[in-house]
Design a protein around this motif. Structure first.
Motif, mmCIF file in Angstrom:
data_model
loop_
_atom_site.group_PDB
_atom_site.id
_atom_site.type_symbol
_atom_site.label_atom_id
_atom_site.label_comp_id
_atom_site.label_asym_id
_atom_site.label_seq_id
_atom_site.Cartn_x
_atom_site.Cartn_y
_atom_site.Cartn_z
ATOM 1 N N ASP A 1 0.804 -1.224 0.000
ATOM 2 C CA ASP A 1 0.000 0.000 0.000
ATOM 3 C C ASP A 1 0.837 1.273 0.000
ATOM 4 O O ASP A 1 0.358 2.340 -0.400
ATOM 5 C CB ASP A 1 -0.941 0.013 1.214
ATOM 6 N N THR A 2 2.082 1.176 0.489
ATOM 7 C CA THR A 2 2.914 2.385 0.542
ATOM 8 C C THR A 2 3.734 2.583 -0.736
ATOM 9 O O THR A 2 4.499 3.543 -0.836
ATOM 10 C CB THR A 2 3.858 2.346 1.755
ATOM 11 N N LEU A 3 3.601 1.669 -1.698
ATOM 12 C CA LEU A 3 4.244 1.869 -2.992
ATOM 13 C C LEU A 3 3.419 2.839 -3.841
ATOM 14 O O LEU A 3 2.197 2.743 -3.886
ATOM 15 C CB LEU A 3 4.389 0.537 -3.738
ATOM 16 N N LYS A 4 4.092 3.735 -4.524
ATOM 17 C CA LYS A 4 3.429 4.673 -5.421
ATOM 18 C C LYS A 4 4.008 4.510 -6.819
ATOM 19 O O LYS A 4 5.230 4.463 -6.981
ATOM 20 C CB LYS A 4 3.627 6.115 -4.953
ATOM 21 N N PHE A 5 3.133 4.437 -7.818
ATOM 22 C CA PHE A 5 3.599 4.374 -9.199
ATOM 23 C C PHE A 5 3.559 5.788 -9.775
ATOM 24 O O PHE A 5 2.523 6.441 -9.779
ATOM 25 C CB PHE A 5 2.731 3.437 -10.036
ATOM 26 N N ILE A 6 4.708 6.239 -10.248
ATOM 27 C CA ILE A 6 4.835 7.602 -10.768
ATOM 28 C C ILE A 6 5.232 7.535 -12.237
ATOM 29 O O ILE A 6 6.212 6.877 -12.598
ATOM 30 C CB ILE A 6 5.878 8.404 -9.971
ATOM 31 N N ASP A 7 4.477 8.221 -13.076
ATOM 32 C CA ASP A 7 4.795 8.281 -14.497
ATOM 33 C C ASP A 7 6.020 9.165 -14.711
ATOM 34 O O ASP A 7 6.255 10.125 -13.968
ATOM 35 C CB ASP A 7 3.606 8.844 -15.278
ATOM 36 N N ALA A 8 6.792 8.827 -15.748
ATOM 37 C CA ALA A 8 8.019 9.583 -16.026
ATOM 38 C C ALA A 8 7.737 11.072 -16.217
ATOM 39 O O ALA A 8 8.538 11.929 -15.824
ATOM 40 C CB ALA A 8 8.709 9.012 -17.261
ATOM 41 N N SER A 9 6.590 11.398 -16.818
ATOM 42 C CA SER A 9 6.261 12.806 -17.076
ATOM 43 C C SER A 9 5.984 13.569 -15.783
ATOM 44 O O SER A 9 6.054 14.801 -15.766
ATOM 45 C CB SER A 9 5.044 12.892 -18.001
ATOM 46 N N GLU A 10 5.681 12.846 -14.706
ATOM 47 C CA GLU A 10 5.375 13.484 -13.427
ATOM 48 C C GLU A 10 6.560 13.452 -12.452
ATOM 49 O O GLU A 10 6.520 14.086 -11.402
ATOM 50 C CB GLU A 10 4.174 12.794 -12.777
ATOM 51 N N ARG A 11 7.563 12.689 -12.789
ATOM 52 C CA ARG A 11 8.698 12.529 -11.878
ATOM 53 C C ARG A 11 9.645 13.717 -12.002
ATOM 54 O O ARG A 11 10.134 14.030 -13.081
ATOM 55 C CB ARG A 11 9.433 11.226 -12.188
ATOM 56 N N LYS A 12 9.940 14.366 -10.870
ATOM 57 C CA LYS A 12 10.851 15.506 -10.854
ATOM 58 C C LYS A 12 12.167 15.092 -10.201
ATOM 59 O O LYS A 12 12.183 14.606 -9.070
ATOM 60 C CB LYS A 12 10.231 16.684 -10.105
ATOM 61 N N ILE A 13 13.252 15.296 -10.928
ATOM 62 C CA ILE A 13 14.574 14.884 -10.473
ATOM 63 C C ILE A 13 15.566 16.026 -10.655
ATOM 64 O O ILE A 13 15.613 16.680 -11.700
ATOM 65 C CB ILE A 13 15.082 13.656 -11.264
ATOM 66 N N LYS A 14 16.355 16.275 -9.626
ATOM 67 C CA LYS A 14 17.473 17.210 -9.717
ATOM 68 C C LYS A 14 18.757 16.420 -9.471
ATOM 69 O O LYS A 14 18.902 15.766 -8.437
ATOM 70 C CB LYS A 14 17.348 18.328 -8.683
ATOM 71 N N VAL A 15 19.662 16.450 -10.438
ATOM 72 C CA VAL A 15 20.920 15.713 -10.338
ATOM 73 C C VAL A 15 22.047 16.682 -10.003
ATOM 74 O O VAL A 15 22.186 17.736 -10.639
ATOM 75 C CB VAL A 15 21.241 14.970 -11.646
ATOM 76 N N ALA B 1 28.110 20.406 -10.756
ATOM 77 C CA ALA B 1 27.215 20.685 -11.881
ATOM 78 C C ALA B 1 25.837 20.122 -11.544
ATOM 79 O O ALA B 1 25.720 19.066 -10.923
ATOM 80 C CB ALA B 1 27.743 20.043 -13.161
ATOM 81 N N THR B 2 24.794 20.826 -11.947
ATOM 82 C CA THR B 2 23.427 20.386 -11.678
ATOM 83 C C THR B 2 22.637 20.334 -12.976
ATOM 84 O O THR B 2 22.941 21.017 -13.953
ATOM 85 C CB THR B 2 22.721 21.334 -10.691
ATOM 86 N N ALA B 3 21.591 19.510 -12.959
ATOM 87 C CA ALA B 3 20.692 19.401 -14.111
ATOM 88 C C ALA B 3 19.354 18.889 -13.615
ATOM 89 O O ALA B 3 19.252 18.264 -12.560
ATOM 90 C CB ALA B 3 21.268 18.460 -15.164
ATOM 91 N N GLY B 4 18.312 19.153 -14.380
ATOM 92 C CA GLY B 4 16.992 18.652 -14.022
ATOM 93 C C GLY B 4 16.106 19.707 -13.412
ATOM 94 O O GLY B 4 16.280 20.911 -13.641
ATOM 95 N N ASP B 5 15.152 19.245 -12.598
ATOM 96 C CA ASP B 5 14.144 20.124 -11.999
ATOM 97 C C ASP B 5 14.657 20.757 -10.718
ATOM 98 O O ASP B 5 15.095 20.056 -9.800
ATOM 99 C CB ASP B 5 12.878 19.320 -11.697
ATOM 100 N N ALA B 6 14.586 22.072 -10.638
ATOM 101 C CA ALA B 6 15.095 22.779 -9.460
ATOM 102 C C ALA B 6 14.386 22.345 -8.180
ATOM 103 O O ALA B 6 14.991 22.308 -7.104
ATOM 104 C CB ALA B 6 14.954 24.287 -9.661
ATOM 105 N N ASP B 7 13.086 22.004 -8.285
ATOM 106 C CA ASP B 7 12.315 21.605 -7.109
ATOM 107 C C ASP B 7 12.135 20.092 -7.035
ATOM 108 O O ASP B 7 11.280 19.590 -6.301
ATOM 109 C CB ASP B 7 10.945 22.282 -7.113
ATOM 110 N N GLY B 8 12.964 19.343 -7.764
ATOM 111 C CA GLY B 8 12.822 17.893 -7.792
ATOM 112 C C GLY B 8 13.585 17.201 -6.681
ATOM 113 O O GLY B 8 14.346 17.823 -5.922
ATOM 114 N N GLU B 9 13.377 15.884 -6.584
ATOM 115 C CA GLU B 9 14.134 15.070 -5.638
ATOM 116 C C GLU B 9 15.607 15.117 -6.018
ATOM 117 O O GLU B 9 15.978 14.857 -7.153
ATOM 118 C CB GLU B 9 13.643 13.622 -5.672
ATOM 119 N N THR B 10 16.455 15.471 -5.065
ATOM 120 C CA THR B 10 17.870 15.641 -5.352
ATOM 121 C C THR B 10 18.613 14.316 -5.269
ATOM 122 O O THR B 10 18.518 13.600 -4.274
ATOM 123 C CB THR B 10 18.514 16.650 -4.378
#
Length: 344
Positions: free
Chosen positions: A202-216, A230-239
């Motif tokens: 129940d605690t698993l969540k399926f997230i579509d790629a278009s909705e996934r926010k990632i900051k590298v 160096a950084t790339a991706g979404d500024a407010d995403g999971e780092t």
């Protein structure tokens, strides 16, 4: 019917019963740790038939900090050892509670002062790993200027993890230093939704790629301990912080960050799920999650943490945490799920 069986070895004493055992294991932590609780009504009788009153108190206590610990668990007398370590502390009132840590406990018992000029990891470990500890380097690299002041081996390993991205963990008595995931140690386990193998998802969540926010964030440390980032991706995403890329140029770092932010955007699960204590799963393993109701959501994931809990009133459970998707699973014409590389 499955009957939970366990064996807890404290020093030379063996218990086949317990109130509760919890062990938390993750490559994001330097060590595995947990608690063992044994029943309040317990007597120890020596070879002369005399009661021993000092089970946990005094200099001659039966159980004390530093005593060796082994924990095994399974079903129907088929048990597997999954924790080896030492007693860290003892709660003396009943029921008796033992705080335990894995073999890193012994690496806390020393202290060093060192100043090294851009040593290799192997050169550092030769100086700080105590004699008798088997270890293996899984990713050699230079460390830049490296200074140690009144620090234990464990503290140095934690510094390497925190500031250099060099992970350390024990597995079957060997200390592995370098990679967080060692391919030769990996096992693959399959769990299927709506079957007994997966008790609670129940605690698993399926997230579509278009909705996934990632900051590298990619970091490189040069021989003089200067850090480039160096950084790339979404500024407010999971780092996701990835390092070290030793002696990379800023251009190389940026190209790496740009590539990884695309690779880390996938459609898939995140979170954790609960299963039984057999098979026993380790961090670094791969779990395949099969969803026959929505087959396109099936895939394989890296295990980052396992929280194991068992006892006479709780049964046996593993809570398995996943993070990075490794590959897809696709259903063939015969209803079998087979491996498929991401992006194919």
């Amino acid at each position: 019917m499955l009957r939970l069986d366990s064996e807890i070895k404290l020093n030379t004493q063996i218990f086949t019963f317990c109130n509760e055992v919890t062990i938390d294991s993750s490559y994001d932590n330097l060590l595995d740790s947990g608690k063992l609780i044994i029943p309040k009504r317990i007597r120890y009788v020596n070879q002369d038939g005399q009661d021993v009153p000092n089970i946990t108190q005094g200099t001659n206590a039966l159980f004390k900090a530093g005593d060796a610990v082994e924990v095994s668990v399974g079903y129907n007398a088929n048990i597997t050892k999954f924790f080896t370590g030492y007693i860290k502390a003892v709660r003396t009132k009943f029921p008796i509670l033992f705080e335990v840590e894995d073999q890193v406990y012994k690496l806390k018992q020393n202290s060093f002062n060192l100043s090294l000029d851009n040593p290799k990891l192997s050169e550092l470990l030769k100086k700080i790993i105590p004699e008798g500890i088997a270890y293996e380097i899984t990713a050699e690299q230079n460390l830049g200027q490296f200074r140690i002041k009144n620090a234990s081996t464990a503290a140095v390993l934690d510094e390497l993890r925190t500031n250099h991205g060099i992970f350390s963990f024990f597995r079957d008595g060997v200390l592995y230093v370098g990679l967080s995931v060692v391919p030769k140690l990996q096992s693959v386990y399959r769990f299927e939704f709506n079957t007994p193998s997966l008790i609670n998802g129940d605690t698993l969540k399926f997230i579509d790629a278009s909705e996934r926010k990632i900051k590298v964030v990619c970091k490189s440390i040069d021989n003089k301990n200067n850090t480039l980032e160096a950084t790339a991706g979404d500024a407010d995403g999971e780092t996701r912080t990835l390092y070290p890329f030793n002696n990379y140029t800023l251009k190389d770092l940026q190209a790496t960050a740009d590539r990884l932010k695309d690779e880390l955007k996938y459609s898939g699960y995140e979170g954790n799920f609960t299963t039984f204590v057999s098979p026993l799963v380790n961090h670094g393993d791969i779990v395949e999650l099969v969803n026959r109701t929505i087959p396109e959501q099936s895939g394989a994931y890296l295990v980052t943490r396992v929280f194991t809990r068992f006892g006479y009133s709780t049964g046996g459970r593993q809570r398995i945490y996943i993070k990075q998707k490794v590959y897809d699973l696709v259903e063939d014409a015969n209803g079998n799920f087979i491996q498929k590389a991401l992006g194919e």
